[in-house]
Design a protein around this motif. Structure first.
Motif, PDB file in Angstrom:
ATOM      1  N   UNK A 136       0.840  -1.191   0.000  1.00 32.59           N
ATOM      2  CA  UNK A 136       0.000   0.000   0.000  1.00 32.59           C
ATOM      3  C   UNK A 136       0.875   1.241   0.000  1.00 32.59           C
ATOM      4  N   UNK A 137       0.512   2.241  -0.808  1.00 32.50           N
ATOM      5  CA  UNK A 137       1.300   3.466  -0.814  1.00 32.50           C
ATOM      6  C   UNK A 137       0.545   4.646  -1.368  1.00 32.50           C
ATOM      7  N   UNK A 138       1.034   5.825  -1.026  1.00 35.50           N
ATOM      8  CA  UNK A 138       0.466   7.087  -1.489  1.00 35.50           C
ATOM      9  C   UNK A 138       1.590   7.913  -2.102  1.00 35.50           C
ATOM     10  N   UNK A 139       1.375   8.447  -3.315  1.00 35.27           N
ATOM     11  CA  UNK A 139       2.318   9.300  -4.016  1.00 35.27           C
ATOM     12  C   UNK A 139       3.652   8.573  -4.202  1.00 35.27           C
ATOM     13  N   UNK A 140       4.730   9.085  -3.641  1.00 28.64           N
ATOM     14  CA  UNK A 140       6.017   8.414  -3.814  1.00 28.64           C
ATOM     15  C   UNK A 140       5.992   7.023  -3.169  1.00 28.64           C
ATOM     16  N   UNK A 141       5.159   6.863  -2.141  1.00 27.99           N
ATOM     17  CA  UNK A 141       4.977   5.537  -1.544  1.00 27.99           C
ATOM     18  C   UNK A 141       4.292   4.579  -2.506  1.00 27.99           C
ATOM     19  N   UNK A 142       3.422   5.114  -3.365  1.00 28.23           N
ATOM     20  CA  UNK A 142       2.810   4.274  -4.403  1.00 28.23           C
ATOM     21  C   UNK A 142       3.857   3.830  -5.409  1.00 28.23           C
ATOM     22  N   UNK A 143       4.741   4.755  -5.748  1.00 26.18           N
ATOM     23  CA  UNK A 143       5.821   4.396  -6.675  1.00 26.18           C
ATOM     24  C   UNK A 143       6.670   3.269  -6.078  1.00 26.18           C
ATOM     25  N   UNK A 144       6.974   3.382  -4.795  1.00 25.36           N
ATOM     26  CA  UNK A 144       7.737   2.329  -4.127  1.00 25.36           C
ATOM     27  C   UNK A 144       6.959   1.018  -4.131  1.00 25.36           C
ATOM     28  N   UNK A 145       5.655   1.087  -3.856  1.00 22.54           N
ATOM     29  CA  UNK A 145       4.813  -0.110  -3.867  1.00 22.54           C
ATOM     30  C   UNK A 145       4.855  -0.773  -5.235  1.00 22.54           C
ATOM     31  N   UNK A 146       4.644   0.019  -6.278  1.00 25.03           N
ATOM     32  CA  UNK A 146       4.709  -0.520  -7.634  1.00 25.03           C
ATOM     33  C   UNK A 146       6.084  -1.117  -7.934  1.00 25.03           C
ATOM     34  N   UNK A 147       7.136  -0.395  -7.582  1.00 23.79           N
ATOM     35  CA  UNK A 147       8.489  -0.852  -7.895  1.00 23.79           C
ATOM     36  C   UNK A 147       8.807  -2.185  -7.230  1.00 23.79           C
ATOM     37  N   UNK A 148       8.502  -2.295  -5.946  1.00 22.16           N
ATOM     38  CA  UNK A 148       8.774  -3.560  -5.250  1.00 22.16           C
ATOM     39  C   UNK A 148       7.929  -4.678  -5.864  1.00 22.16           C
ATOM     40  N   UNK A 149       6.665  -4.399  -6.141  1.00 24.44           N
ATOM     41  CA  UNK A 149       5.792  -5.419  -6.743  1.00 24.44           C
ATOM     42  C   UNK A 149       6.293  -5.826  -8.124  1.00 24.44           C
ATOM     43  N   UNK A 150       6.717  -4.865  -8.923  1.00 25.15           N
ATOM     44  CA  UNK A 150       7.179  -5.170 -10.268  1.00 25.15           C
ATOM     45  C   UNK A 150       8.504  -5.930 -10.256  1.00 25.15           C
ATOM     46  N   UNK A 151       9.349  -5.664  -9.270  1.00 29.50           N
ATOM     47  CA  UNK A 151      10.632  -6.369  -9.175  1.00 29.50           C
ATOM     48  C   UNK A 151      10.522  -7.702  -8.445  1.00 29.50           C
ATOM     49  N   UNK A 152       9.499  -7.853  -7.616  1.00 30.08           N
ATOM     50  CA  UNK A 152       9.260  -9.087  -6.859  1.00 30.08           C
ATOM     51  C   UNK A 152       7.794  -9.480  -7.052  1.00 30.08           C
ATOM     52  N   UNK A 153       7.434  -9.937  -8.237  1.00 28.59           N
ATOM     53  CA  UNK A 153       6.011 -10.136  -8.579  1.00 28.59           C
ATOM     54  C   UNK A 153       5.302 -11.234  -7.788  1.00 28.59           C
ATOM     55  N   UNK A 154       6.020 -12.048  -7.050  1.00 31.05           N
ATOM     56  CA  UNK A 154       5.380 -13.093  -6.241  1.00 31.05           C
ATOM     57  C   UNK A 154       5.247 -12.704  -4.778  1.00 31.05           C
ATOM     58  N   UNK A 155       5.610 -11.490  -4.437  1.00 32.31           N
ATOM     59  CA  UNK A 155       5.595 -11.057  -3.039  1.00 32.31           C
ATOM     60  C   UNK A 155       4.196 -10.692  -2.546  1.00 32.31           C
ATOM     61  N   UNK A 156       3.465  -9.882  -3.303  1.00 28.72           N
ATOM     62  CA  UNK A 156       2.205  -9.328  -2.822  1.00 28.72           C
ATOM     63  C   UNK A 156       0.994 -10.099  -3.328  1.00 28.72           C
ATOM     64  N   UNK A 157      -0.014 -10.221  -2.461  1.00 27.29           N
ATOM     65  CA  UNK A 157      -1.300 -10.823  -2.838  1.00 27.29           C
ATOM     66  C   UNK A 157      -2.196  -9.787  -3.504  1.00 27.29           C
ATOM     67  N   UNK A 158      -2.027  -8.506  -3.160  1.00 32.07           N
ATOM     68  CA  UNK A 158      -2.806  -7.418  -3.758  1.00 32.07           C
ATOM     69  C   UNK A 158      -2.098  -6.101  -3.450  1.00 32.07           C
ATOM     70  N   UNK A 159      -2.489  -5.062  -4.210  1.00 29.37           N
ATOM     71  CA  UNK A 159      -1.901  -3.735  -4.041  1.00 29.37           C
ATOM     72  C   UNK A 159      -3.002  -2.682  -3.934  1.00 29.37           C
ATOM     73  N   UNK A 160      -2.740  -1.665  -3.122  1.00 31.00           N
ATOM     74  CA  UNK A 160      -3.608  -0.484  -3.046  1.00 31.00           C
ATOM     75  C   UNK A 160      -2.685   0.717  -3.176  1.00 31.00           C
ATOM     76  N   UNK A 161      -2.842   1.464  -4.265  1.00 34.89           N
ATOM     77  CA  UNK A 161      -1.977   2.613  -4.495  1.00 34.89           C
ATOM     78  C   UNK A 161      -2.827   3.837  -4.830  1.00 34.89           C
TER      79      UNK A 161
END
Length: 186
Positions: A136-161
């Motif tokens: 979960x992230x807001x603004x730059x935190x959303x970018x971090x959320x996306x980046x970690x998810x995109x680099x580790x695609x098996x880590x998260x069950x869902x995302x809220x950005x």
């Protein structure tokens, strides 16, 4: 401020009873606390914040929500999130952490490794359902959320950005992850 008072109480209690391991102590008490660990990558101390259910039990597995904040100037947003989670009887018992990236993520070895080591620290000390880890992230935190998810695609069950960008070159990596994405035009 709710967060400040909880952290202050935590520090006082940590110094109060040296006979209890700090992590075991917060498991018994539940609530909102800072935790730190040694980051071998650069020899620094990495600190994150955790919220535990007041009835935490090692025999139960808990979903984990990882919140990537919009800098430190947004305690009101985090305070609102944690108050809702802690005080709402309709919400399942969960564990939340606020993980601050170390340097940049965007695929940088340092930023990504710090976040993954933080998640590993939580999983090694608390009872986490590894199939229910959410980003979960807001603004730059959303970018971090996306980046970690995109680099580790098996880590998260869902995302809220909310109000964040993603890396277009690796967006296909997360097409299997349920996503709530909030944004607006100016």
């Amino acid at each position: 401020n709710f967060i400040y008072n909880e952290m202050k109480e935590c520090h006082q209690c940590n110094t109060f009873n040296n006979s209890l391991n700090y992590i075991e102590w917060i498991k018994e008490k539940g609530g909102f606390y800072p935790l730190s660990f040694y980051l071998e990558l650069d020899g620094s101390i990495y600190t994150y914040t955790i919220s535990l259910p007041t009835n935490y039990d090692d025999s139960h597995v808990y979903p984990l929500i990882i919140i990537f904040p919009y800098f430190d100037e947004r305690p009101d947003l985090l305070d609102t999130i944690f108050r809702k989670i802690i005080n709402d009887p309709e919400i399942e018992d969960i564990i939340c952490i606020i993980a601050n990236p170390l340097g940049q993520t965007m695929g940088s070895y340092m930023g990504d490794t710090a976040i993954i080591n933080c998640i590993d620290h939580v999983k090694s000390n608390f009872s986490i359902d590894e199939n229910r880890i959410y980003g979960m992230g807001y603004s730059i935190g959303s970018y971090t959320t996306f980046t970690i998810a995109q680099n580790y695609p098996d880590l998260f069950a869902a995302l809220f950005v909310c109000s964040g960008e993603y890396m277009t070159e690796t967006i296909e990596n997360i097409k299997h992850i349920p996503l709530i994405y909030i944004s607006s035009d100016l």
